[in-house]
Design a protein around this motif. Structure first.
Motif, mmCIF file in Angstrom:
data_model
loop_
_atom_site.group_PDB
_atom_site.id
_atom_site.type_symbol
_atom_site.label_atom_id
_atom_site.label_comp_id
_atom_site.label_asym_id
_atom_site.label_seq_id
_atom_site.Cartn_x
_atom_site.Cartn_y
_atom_site.Cartn_z
ATOM 1 N N SER A 154 0.841 -1.192 0.000
ATOM 2 C CA SER A 154 0.000 0.000 0.000
ATOM 3 C C SER A 154 0.878 1.245 0.000
ATOM 4 C CB SER A 154 -0.900 0.015 1.237
ATOM 5 O OG SER A 154 -1.553 1.270 1.380
ATOM 6 N N TRP A 155 0.376 2.305 -0.618
ATOM 7 C CA TRP A 155 1.097 3.576 -0.562
ATOM 8 C C TRP A 155 1.202 4.070 0.877
ATOM 9 C CZ3 TRP A 155 4.098 5.139 -4.245
ATOM 10 C CH2 TRP A 155 3.833 4.763 -5.568
ATOM 11 N N MET A 156 0.273 3.629 1.734
ATOM 12 C CA MET A 156 0.335 4.021 3.138
ATOM 13 C C MET A 156 1.537 3.403 3.850
ATOM 14 S SD MET A 156 -1.752 6.326 3.973
ATOM 15 C CE MET A 156 -3.331 7.102 3.559
ATOM 16 N N ASP A 157 2.073 2.293 3.315
ATOM 17 C CA ASP A 157 3.292 1.728 3.896
ATOM 18 C C ASP A 157 4.457 2.700 3.764
ATOM 19 O OD1 ASP A 157 2.156 -0.725 4.675
ATOM 20 O OD2 ASP A 157 2.405 -1.542 2.664
ATOM 21 N N LEU A 158 4.367 3.570 2.773
ATOM 22 C CA LEU A 158 5.392 4.591 2.551
ATOM 23 C C LEU A 158 5.046 5.872 3.304
ATOM 24 C CD1 LEU A 158 7.933 5.123 0.547
ATOM 25 C CD2 LEU A 158 6.248 6.330 -0.840
ATOM 26 N N LEU A 159 3.765 6.258 3.249
ATOM 27 C CA LEU A 159 3.334 7.528 3.819
ATOM 28 C C LEU A 159 3.157 7.475 5.332
ATOM 29 C CD1 LEU A 159 0.791 8.317 0.991
ATOM 30 C CD2 LEU A 159 2.871 9.616 1.470
ATOM 31 N N ALA A 182 0.182 10.321 -2.772
ATOM 32 C CA ALA A 182 -0.911 10.716 -1.875
ATOM 33 C C ALA A 182 -2.265 10.542 -2.551
ATOM 34 C CB ALA A 182 -0.715 12.158 -1.428
ATOM 35 N N PHE A 183 -2.362 10.957 -3.813
ATOM 36 C CA PHE A 183 -3.643 10.806 -4.524
ATOM 37 C C PHE A 183 -4.079 9.345 -4.558
ATOM 38 C CE2 PHE A 183 -2.837 14.805 -7.304
ATOM 39 C CZ PHE A 183 -3.516 15.601 -6.396
ATOM 40 N N LEU A 184 -3.165 8.462 -4.940
ATOM 41 C CA LEU A 184 -3.500 7.043 -5.044
ATOM 42 C C LEU A 184 -3.854 6.456 -3.677
ATOM 43 C CD1 LEU A 184 -0.743 6.042 -7.604
ATOM 44 C CD2 LEU A 184 -3.206 5.881 -8.003
ATOM 45 N N ALA A 185 -3.126 6.865 -2.647
ATOM 46 C CA ALA A 185 -3.401 6.366 -1.300
ATOM 47 C C ALA A 185 -4.819 6.714 -0.862
ATOM 48 C CB ALA A 185 -2.393 6.943 -0.310
ATOM 49 N N ILE A 206 2.771 16.408 4.006
ATOM 50 C CA ILE A 206 3.505 17.160 5.033
ATOM 51 C C ILE A 206 3.660 16.307 6.292
ATOM 52 C CG2 ILE A 206 3.329 19.109 6.625
ATOM 53 C CD1 ILE A 206 2.234 20.779 4.306
ATOM 54 N N ALA A 207 2.603 15.602 6.657
ATOM 55 C CA ALA A 207 2.683 14.726 7.829
ATOM 56 C C ALA A 207 3.696 13.609 7.613
ATOM 57 C CB ALA A 207 1.306 14.141 8.135
ATOM 58 N N ALA A 208 3.828 13.136 6.372
ATOM 59 C CA ALA A 208 4.746 12.038 6.074
ATOM 60 C C ALA A 208 6.217 12.454 6.154
ATOM 61 C CB ALA A 208 4.448 11.482 4.683
ATOM 62 N N LYS A 209 6.507 13.747 6.030
ATOM 63 C CA LYS A 209 7.893 14.204 5.977
ATOM 64 C C LYS A 209 8.687 13.827 7.233
ATOM 65 C CE LYS A 209 9.151 18.111 4.118
ATOM 66 N NZ LYS A 209 9.283 19.552 3.768
ATOM 67 N N LYS A 210 8.016 13.794 8.362
ATOM 68 C CA LYS A 210 8.738 13.538 9.617
ATOM 69 C C LYS A 210 9.360 12.141 9.655
ATOM 70 C CE LYS A 210 4.812 11.824 12.372
ATOM 71 N NZ LYS A 210 3.904 11.636 11.237
ATOM 72 N N ASP A 211 8.838 11.223 8.847
ATOM 73 C CA ASP A 211 9.337 9.849 8.851
ATOM 74 C C ASP A 211 10.268 9.547 7.684
ATOM 75 O OD1 ASP A 211 7.862 9.118 11.151
ATOM 76 O OD2 ASP A 211 6.059 8.832 9.938
ATOM 77 N N LEU A 212 10.526 10.542 6.833
ATOM 78 C CA LEU A 212 11.370 10.322 5.657
ATOM 79 C C LEU A 212 12.853 10.381 5.987
ATOM 80 C CD1 LEU A 212 9.719 12.436 2.789
ATOM 81 C CD2 LEU A 212 9.591 9.962 3.129
#
Length: 355
Positions: A154-159, A182-185, A206-212
């Protein structure tokens, strides 16, 4: 995704501009040489020399780094000075809308018969009226199977990565692919310019950036090889560069789907040598020339004859090369955003600038 890669570096060292004198029957093309603009390393280093030897047509290669770069030059100069452009599919639509590309005479490109039927049904140019596809593929998740628990699907595994993956994931910063994740997720179109969709994607990214670990468009596969990253957003061909170095690296299209990207060839409306330009496209479509792409830079091509000529061992080593045209066309094709590009670009700028 036409970019230079190290797997072909031994073959693709050459100056940014290469001019080759014609041989007989060069007199038949006294109108002048053709100028081709392509990404660096996206065709064999001796391609133009062989083209000249076979046809007598002089050819010059100009390298562009991005679609935006060549688009800017072509728009500013109304296409003058160029005959053939390699551009991605949304830019075909944009150039067509501006009247900067010529209609193709299929009778002058007989090797179009080598294309898969699906390659004639692409939404941005049905019937290939102004463009011929050169390479195509998907964007998905590239990961170290020995470092990731289970198969990310899932794209959420990345986000929204699991705790063990936080700080070990990278994403593409190029606007269309950053937003597509994000769109696909969220079940939206990769071509959306809807204000609500843009706002939701912005919040999620933006929320995902903290885990990148990083935004990375060029070295993400090397980060996988070294173990610095465990899961990355990747174009399929670029994931293959990692697979070539470490068999534990795998590629998967998330369950929410992917985009279908297509790199194409067009003839400029301003070209004074359109017949010669179409002869070049026909030369590219020869099976052996088409097969060079998957064999050397590990991208799929829409050239059926070329794909069928590949060593089966290559498809075993790089399974995403074996993805069928039918399955490729199940993914959403990237389209020109038209007037919606401004709001789209503004959203991306805000995401990348956020803390």
């Amino acid at each position: 995704m036409g970019k230079f890669n190290k797997l072909a570096s031994a073959l693709l060292t050459g100056a940014a501009v290469l001019t080759l004198a014609g041989t007989a029957p060069g007199a038949a093309w006294a109108a002048g040489k053709i100028v081709i603009s392509n990404w660096d390393g996206y065709m064999p280093a001796d391609m133009l020399e062989r083209f000249t030897a076979e046809t007598g047509i002089e050819a010059e290669l100009a390298v562009h780094a991005t679609n935006e770069e060549i688009m800017g030059k072509v728009v500013a100069g109304k296409g003058k000075g160029y005959d053939v452009l390699f551009v991605s599919s949304p830019f075909v639509e944009a150039l067509k809308n501006l009247g900067l590309v010529a209609e193709l005479d299929h009778a002058k490109i007989p090797n179009m018969k080598n294309l898969y039927p699906e390659a004639m049904k692409l939404e941005y140019d049905p019937g290939n009226t102004v463009s011929v596809p050169y390479a195509w593929g998907t964007t998905g998740l590239c990961y170290r199977a020995d470092l990731v628990s289970g198969t990310p699907d899932s794209w959420m595994d990345l986000l929204k990565p699991a705790d063990a993956l936080k700080g070990k994931v990278t994403m593409l910063s190029t606007d269309r692919w950053l937003m597509a994740a994000a769109f696909l997720a969220e079940g939206k179109s990769v071509n959306s310019t809807d204000d609500a969709d843009l706002a939701a994607a912005k919040d999620l990214l933006i929320a995902a950036k903290k885990d990148l670990l990083a935004y990375d468009d060029t070295t993400f596969y090397a980060k996988l090889v070294s173990g610095e990253a465990s899961l990355v957003q990747a174009w399929d061909g670029w994931c293959n560069y990692g697979i070539a170095e470490n068999a534990d690296i795998k590629y998967v299209i998330p369950q929410e789907g992917s985009d279908l990207w297509v790199d194409t060839m067009v003839v400029t409306a301003a070209s004074e040598n359109k017949d010669a330009a179409m002869k070049f496209i026909d030369f590219i479509l020869q099976a052996d020339n088409g097969a060079w792409v998957p064999a050397n830079i590990l991208y799929k091509v829409p050239n059926k004859a070329a794909m069928e000529a590949l060593d089966p061992a290559l498809l075993t080593q790089f399974p995403n090369l074996a993805m069928s045209p039918e399955d490729l066309l199940k993914q959403e094709q990237l389209r020109d955003l038209g007037q919606g590009q401004k709001a789209f670009s503004k959203t991306v700028t805000e995401i990348l600038a956020s803390n």
